[in-house]
Design an enzyme around this catalytic site. Sequence first.
Site, PDB file in Angstrom:
ATOM      1  N   SER A   1       1.400 -11.165  -1.257  1.00  0.00           N
ATOM      2  CA  SER A   1       0.067 -11.106  -0.667  1.00  0.00           C
ATOM      3  C   SER A   1       0.137 -10.608   0.768  1.00  0.00           C
ATOM      4  O   SER A   1       1.201 -10.567   1.383  1.00  0.00           O
ATOM      5  CB  SER A   1      -0.603 -12.488  -0.706  1.00  0.00           C
ATOM      6  OG  SER A   1       0.159 -13.421   0.036  1.00  0.00           O
ATOM      7  N   ASP A   2      -1.017 -10.253   1.278  1.00  0.00           N
ATOM      8  CA  ASP A   2      -1.130  -9.857   2.676  1.00  0.00           C
ATOM      9  C   ASP A   2      -2.530 -10.205   3.150  1.00  0.00           C
ATOM     10  O   ASP A   2      -3.461 -10.310   2.347  1.00  0.00           O
ATOM     11  CB  ASP A   2      -0.864  -8.363   2.861  1.00  0.00           C
ATOM     12  CG  ASP A   2      -0.612  -8.017   4.314  1.00  0.00           C
ATOM     13  OD1 ASP A   2       0.523  -8.257   4.784  1.00  0.00           O
ATOM     14  OD2 ASP A   2      -1.528  -7.544   5.009  1.00  0.00           O
ATOM     15  N   ILE A   3      -2.650 -10.403   4.451  1.00  0.00           N
ATOM     16  CA  ILE A   3      -3.943 -10.743   5.028  1.00  0.00           C
ATOM     17  C   ILE A   3      -4.079 -10.077   6.387  1.00  0.00           C
ATOM     18  O   ILE A   3      -3.096  -9.939   7.127  1.00  0.00           O
ATOM     19  CB  ILE A   3      -4.123 -12.276   5.160  1.00  0.00           C
ATOM     20  CG1 ILE A   3      -5.542 -12.622   5.647  1.00  0.00           C
ATOM     21  CG2 ILE A   3      -3.062 -12.882   6.062  1.00  0.00           C
ATOM     22  CD1 ILE A   3      -5.859 -14.108   5.594  1.00  0.00           C
TER      23      ILE A   3
END
Length: 279
Positions: A150-152
Site C-alpha cells: 500500500s501507499d498513502i
Amino acid sequence: MQSSHRPCNLLCPVAPSATTAPRPHQRPPHLPGTPPQRLLSPPSRLTQTRLLCCKTAMSTSPSSAAAAGNPQPFKLILGSSSVARKNILNEMGFEFQVMTADIDERSIRREDPEELVMVLAEAKADAIMSRMRISDYQKEGDQPTLLITSDIVVVHEGIIREKPSTKEEARQFLKGYSGGHVSTVGGVVVTNLTTGKKLGSLDKAEVYFHDIPEEVIEKLIDEGVVFRVAGGLLLEHPLTLPFVEAVVGSSDSVMGLSKDVANKLIHEALTLFLVPNKA
C-alpha cells in the site's frame, strides 16, 4: 473523499484544548465516493465465469474468521515495514510475515494522487515479487499466499505531501494543517502469488484540525517521527490527537491501511481468482 464501501461519518471529534479556540467554518462535508475497485491484471476467459459466480456469494470476511479463532486458510505477507500497518493487521487478527520493497519512491512521479498511490503500491509488489521464486507459491495443494502492499499521500491545498525530508519542510507542513484540514489518499494492492492476479483499490479520508501551537509542532519535529509518515501527519500521536477536530472517513485509512479495503481485497483475492495466471 470517502470509500464507497462504507457510509460517510464523523469519527473521534475532539474538543479544543484550553489554548485553542474553535474556528468558524462549515462542518466537514460528506466526501464523494471513490472509484470502484479496479482490476490491475485482467482475468483470463477461464476465470471470468467464476468471477461472476463468486460475486453473488460472499462468505465471511477473512478478518472476521481470524477474530473468531478459525485457522487462517492462507499465508499473508505485508510488504511494508510500517509500524502502523503492522498494528492494523494485528488488530484485524491476521498472522503475517513482513517483507520490504526498498524502492526509491521519489523516482516514481504522478501528478494525480490517486494514480500515484496505486502506481507506488504496485511498484512495491513488483519489487518484492522480483526477489521471490514465484513457482514455490504455485505448488498444487499448498495454501494460497497473498502479498499486500500500500501507499498513502496527504493532499493539502491541492498539493501532494509525502514524507518531509527536512525540518523546515516538516514545519511548513504542520503549520499548514493548523486550523485547517488535509485529505489522505491511500492505495492498496493485494497480489495472490498462487494465481499471479492483483486487485487494487483506493480509500480516502479527511482530517480537520484545531489550531496547533508552535511548541507542539517543534516537539513533533524534534521527536523525528514526522519524517517517517506521509505529509508528517500523525493522527493518533499523543501530541497531535488533542488538536484533531474531526475525521471524515476511517482513522486506519489515515494511518496507512484501510481495514475495510484490506479485508475486501484479501477476500476477493482468495475467492475470485481460482485459476492460475498462465500468461
